[in-house]
Design a protein around this motif. Structure first.
Motif, PDB file in Angstrom:
ATOM      1  N   ILE A  16       0.684  -1.095  -0.024  1.00 30.61           N
ATOM      2  CA  ILE A  16       0.053  -0.134  -0.096  1.00 30.61           C
ATOM      3  C   ILE A  16       0.883   1.186   0.021  1.00 30.61           C
ATOM      4  O   ILE A  16       1.547   1.609   0.970  1.00 30.61           O
ATOM      5  N   ASP A  17       0.885   1.975  -1.123  1.00 30.12           N
ATOM      6  CA  ASP A  17       1.615   3.093  -1.280  1.00 30.12           C
ATOM      7  C   ASP A  17       0.754   4.367  -1.261  1.00 30.12           C
ATOM      8  O   ASP A  17      -0.407   4.470  -1.593  1.00 30.12           O
ATOM      9  N   LYS A  24      -3.395   5.540   4.552  1.00 30.56           N
ATOM     10  CA  LYS A  24      -2.568   4.140   4.173  1.00 30.56           C
ATOM     11  C   LYS A  24      -2.337   3.530   5.654  1.00 30.56           C
ATOM     12  O   LYS A  24      -2.962   2.277   5.535  1.00 30.56           O
ATOM     13  N   ALA A  28      -3.916   0.115   6.318  1.00 24.77           N
ATOM     14  CA  ALA A  28      -2.957  -1.138   6.260  1.00 24.77           C
ATOM     15  C   ALA A  28      -2.762  -1.924   7.930  1.00 24.77           C
ATOM     16  O   ALA A  28      -2.817  -3.116   7.729  1.00 24.77           O
ATOM     17  N   ASP A 136       3.162  -0.677   4.141  1.00 24.13           N
ATOM     18  CA  ASP A 136       2.632   0.533   3.749  1.00 24.13           C
ATOM     19  C   ASP A 136       3.960   1.244   3.660  1.00 24.13           C
ATOM     20  O   ASP A 136       4.840   1.179   4.438  1.00 24.13           O
ATOM     21  N   LEU A 154      -3.087   4.483  -2.336  1.00 26.64           N
ATOM     22  CA  LEU A 154      -4.270   5.317  -1.761  1.00 26.64           C
ATOM     23  C   LEU A 154      -3.867   6.710  -1.683  1.00 26.64           C
ATOM     24  O   LEU A 154      -2.797   7.272  -1.581  1.00 26.64           O
TER      25      LEU A 154
END
Ligand code: CDP
Length: 229
Positions: A16-17, A24, A28, A136, A154
């Motif tokens: 997740i970036d 995030k 996450a 993340d 995100l």
């Protein structure tokens, strides 16, 4: 006689970036809990190193010094049973200290140093090889785990990201103005996206999610459905 064949369960990596304040880390953490995966907050690693550099009075323009420091610094991320995470810097619990505004002001200068990133990438890959996990950060889908099983990016409107981060800091007892939060996010967005080494950018195969009008739970649900269609 029946022979027992041991089949190793495949480890799953969820990346997740996205920029600060897009949700995030909260998403996450909850997603990892729901999936029973490990949660790895890669930003916390850069923050912990920044704290140590400030304590030692290092010059943030000296990349070599920061790289040297990274190599001899131990950073542990612990997942607690209540879902919280603990960040240990050379064994000391710095979970709260690393969220303070003075760390945010310098963390992007630490994170733009190629030698620091190289060191963190090795450690993040090592952590990710141990169990299925949700990581993340800024470069998970592009650099750390380019073959991640699912990648998300995100994002949210800048104003909304500032509003969320300001609220979060206030709730944690930090005395900081809206304007200072705005400047911090703008400064970090600029440095993180323009650095040469592993800049913040969406991986080609990442799923883009604009969380501006979404709740945390709603966002977690969407990610969960992408992973478990
Ligand atoms: O929570 P927030 O979005 O404020 O940031 P963070 O995830 O704690 O990350 C802090 C900083 O570390 C970012 O602004 C980046 O400069 C850096 N970072 C990075 O370069 N690469 C990552 N994978 C994670 C964080």
């Amino acid at each position: 006689m029946a022979s027992k064949i041991k089949v190793k369960a495949k480890k799953i990596i969820i990346a997740i970036d996205g920029p600060a304040g897009a949700g995030k880390s909260t998403v996450a953490k909850l997603l990892a809990k729901r999936m029973r995966f490990l949660y790895i907050d890669t930003g916390a690693m850069y923050r912990a190193l920044t704290l140590k550099a400030i304590r030692q009075g290092l010059d943030f323009a000296q990349g070599r010094q920061l790289t040297g420091l990274a190599k001899k610094t131990r950073i542990d991320l612990e997942n607690k049973s209540d879902g919280a995470i603990r960040v240990l810097l050379d064994g000391e619990d710095v979970s709260l200290d690393i969220r303070k505004p003075n760390i945010s002001s310098f963390v992007s200068d630490t994170a733009k140093v190629p030698g620091v990133r190289k060191e963190m990438l090795i450690r993040q890959r090592e952590l990710g090889s141990k169990a299925s996990c949700v990581l993340d950060g800024r470069d998970i889908g592009t650099a750390v785990f380019p073959n991640a099983d699912k990648k998300f990016f995100l994002d949210a409107d800048f104003k909304e990201r500032v509003r969320r981060r300001h609220k979060e800091l206030k709730e944690n007892g930090q005395d900081i103005s809206w304007e200072d939060v705005r400047k911090d996010l703008q400064n970090r967005d600029t440095i993180d996206s323009s650095r040469k080494c592993a800049p913040l950018k969406q991986a080609k195969d990442a799923i883009y999610i604009d969380t501006t009008k979404m709740t945390i739970e709603g966002t977690v649900d969407i990610l969960y459905k992408w992973i478990n269609p």
